[in-house]
Design an enzyme around this catalytic site. Sequence first.
Site, PDB file in Angstrom:
ATOM      1  N   GLU A  18       0.875  -1.082   0.128  1.00 56.16           N
ATOM      2  CA  GLU A  18      -0.204  -0.134  -0.052  1.00 56.16           C
ATOM      3  C   GLU A  18       0.872   1.220  -0.131  1.00 56.16           C
ATOM      4  OE1 GLU A  18      -2.993   0.259  -0.560  1.00 56.16           O
ATOM      5  OE2 GLU A  18      -3.679  -1.917  -0.521  1.00 56.16           O
ATOM      6  N   ASP A  48      -9.178   6.481  -2.124  1.00 61.27           N
ATOM      7  CA  ASP A  48      -7.851   7.136  -2.789  1.00 61.27           C
ATOM      8  C   ASP A  48      -8.539   7.909  -4.049  1.00 61.27           C
ATOM      9  OD1 ASP A  48      -9.265   4.937  -4.261  1.00 61.27           O
ATOM     10  OD2 ASP A  48      -7.209   4.490  -5.008  1.00 61.27           O
ATOM     11  N   CYS A  66     -18.986  -0.771 -17.752  1.00 62.16           N
ATOM     12  CA  CYS A  66     -18.843  -0.942 -16.100  1.00 62.16           C
ATOM     13  C   CYS A  66     -20.018  -1.502 -15.558  1.00 62.16           C
ATOM     14  CB  CYS A  66     -18.900   0.436 -15.980  1.00 62.16           C
ATOM     15  SG  CYS A  66     -18.868   1.154 -14.424  1.00 62.16           S
ATOM     16  N   GLN A  79       0.391   6.877  -5.129  1.00 65.19           N
ATOM     17  CA  GLN A  79       0.905   7.753  -6.138  1.00 65.19           C
ATOM     18  C   GLN A  79       1.828   6.865  -7.352  1.00 65.19           C
ATOM     19  OE1 GLN A  79      -0.371  11.247  -5.993  1.00 65.19           O
ATOM     20  NE2 GLN A  79      -1.820   9.801  -5.279  1.00 65.19           N
ATOM     21  N   THR A  80       1.532   5.742  -7.147  1.00 66.53           N
ATOM     22  CA  THR A  80       2.740   4.843  -8.205  1.00 66.53           C
ATOM     23  C   THR A  80       1.474   3.936  -8.685  1.00 66.53           C
ATOM     24  OG1 THR A  80       4.239   5.329  -6.451  1.00 66.53           O
ATOM     25  CG2 THR A  80       4.882   3.918  -8.102  1.00 66.53           C
ATOM     26  N   TYR A 134       9.417   9.410  -4.365  1.00 65.11           N
ATOM     27  CA  TYR A 134       8.732   9.608  -3.142  1.00 65.11           C
ATOM     28  C   TYR A 134       9.705   9.021  -2.108  1.00 65.11           C
ATOM     29  CZ  TYR A 134       4.949  12.272  -5.307  1.00 65.11           C
ATOM     30  OH  TYR A 134       4.045  13.165  -5.997  1.00 65.11           O
ATOM     31  N   CYS A 166     -25.094   4.567 -12.550  1.00 68.40           N
ATOM     32  CA  CYS A 166     -24.377   5.704 -12.344  1.00 68.40           C
ATOM     33  C   CYS A 166     -25.219   7.007 -12.930  1.00 68.40           C
ATOM     34  CB  CYS A 166     -23.337   5.385 -13.566  1.00 68.40           C
ATOM     35  SG  CYS A 166     -21.970   6.971 -13.344  1.00 68.40           S
ATOM     36  N   CYS A 178     -13.362   2.909 -15.036  1.00 64.04           N
ATOM     37  CA  CYS A 178     -13.756   4.274 -14.817  1.00 64.04           C
ATOM     38  C   CYS A 178     -12.759   5.326 -14.902  1.00 64.04           C
ATOM     39  CB  CYS A 178     -14.420   4.269 -13.564  1.00 64.04           C
ATOM     40  SG  CYS A 178     -15.639   5.952 -13.145  1.00 64.04           S
ATOM     41  N   TYR A 205      -6.232   6.596   4.154  1.00 59.65           N
ATOM     42  CA  TYR A 205      -6.318   5.544   3.162  1.00 59.65           C
ATOM     43  C   TYR A 205      -5.723   4.449   3.667  1.00 59.65           C
ATOM     44  CZ  TYR A 205      -5.311   2.625  -0.583  1.00 59.65           C
ATOM     45  OH  TYR A 205      -5.082   1.397  -1.412  1.00 59.65           O
TER      46      TYR A 205
END
Length: 382
Positions: free
Chosen positions: A42, A143, A207, A47-48, A87, A213, A197, A125
């Site tokens: 996690e 997230d 989806c 961001q990866t 990071y 939706c 999505c 998160y």
Amino acid sequence: MDPEREPAIASARAALLSFYDAHRRAMPWRESQDPYAIWVSEVMLQQTRVETVIPFYERFLRRFATVTALAQADEADVLALWAGLGYYRRARLLHAGAKAVVARHEGKVPSDVTALKALPGVGAYTAGAIASIAFGLREPVLDGNVERVLSRWIALEGDPMAPAQRKVLWALAGRFADNPRPGDTNQALMELGATRCLPANPQCLLCPFAKSCAALALGTPERFPEKPKKAPPRTERWVAYVMCDPRGFWLGPAPSTLDRWTGMLLPPMVRLDADQAPEEIALAGMIRQEPLGTVTHILTHARMQITVFLATDLKESARPLVGEWVAPGELDARAIPKVTRVILAQAQEAMRKISSASARTKDSIRERKGRAIKGSSSASST
DNA sequence: CACGCGTGGTC
DNA sequence: TGACCAAGCGT
């Protein structure tokens, strides 16, 4: 949350879990039930992208198989395994988190989100992800994927990062997670965001939420969530001094003005003031030799223009800089960030040209033939 | 709380 | 090809 929405949530969740059972991608951490392994994954995934993380994750867990092993490791070794992932503060915080688990929880990763959030590097998160995926607790996650999926599902107006919208999204995510398969539900929401999505060109025909939706019903799913404007990256001008001799390259810790690479190894570097020319910089203990060229390294918030000089040091006793000689073959085993590789690659390239131009000269530079260093940032010789 | 943080993939 | 973006966090 509106209780009337409950049946719609149950129905959408069922479709979501069917989608997940049919289309979940294979990931190494999905083979594990170890809370520590889930935690590592996690943090790396922050961001990866998944595909980027996989080889780093496998190597990291081979080297640090347990939270205790990580807690006992040297930070330099942890950063060396993180090198290239970016990071880097994540790695230092994960290391600190492992130490905290040993100190506070007898080496066992806690299961409740309050204790998890108290660990360095674990926010809302990651705490929800560990609690739900590793421990099966009915805790939500929010997230970027879940934010997008749920914002579209209810056609949520306004800045999704604002407190009011945050509250709505967390509450809705909580409704989804409140079922016998919270970990799968959370991962399904993220998987849906990552594969169907999408931010642009969402695959609504495929989806599981298509029937319910709200954004799709409006005909403009891409309009959600609202995107805040981003400031353009600033330009930073730097000089880097590449020193090399038969022992390798002289690398040291990042200067205090460069905390984005704290703990990583860089050549001596100095940031230029607005009115300063690269040639005006004189680094104590070194003699600048030749300008080898410039490289541009792009970061999220900055564009670094780096003028690279070849330098030689004064007598070792006069060299005030902290650092060490790192042999080219040793670079992969050390905490070397991309920017260092880019600078060294530029230097090697320029020196190769110099030495071939003066082929008869027995230049000491020529002994400096490390293997080619990969680098995608732009470079130009002077 | 708005901002800064690395790198690589995508169109 | 450059702009956008990706399983966030700490300050």
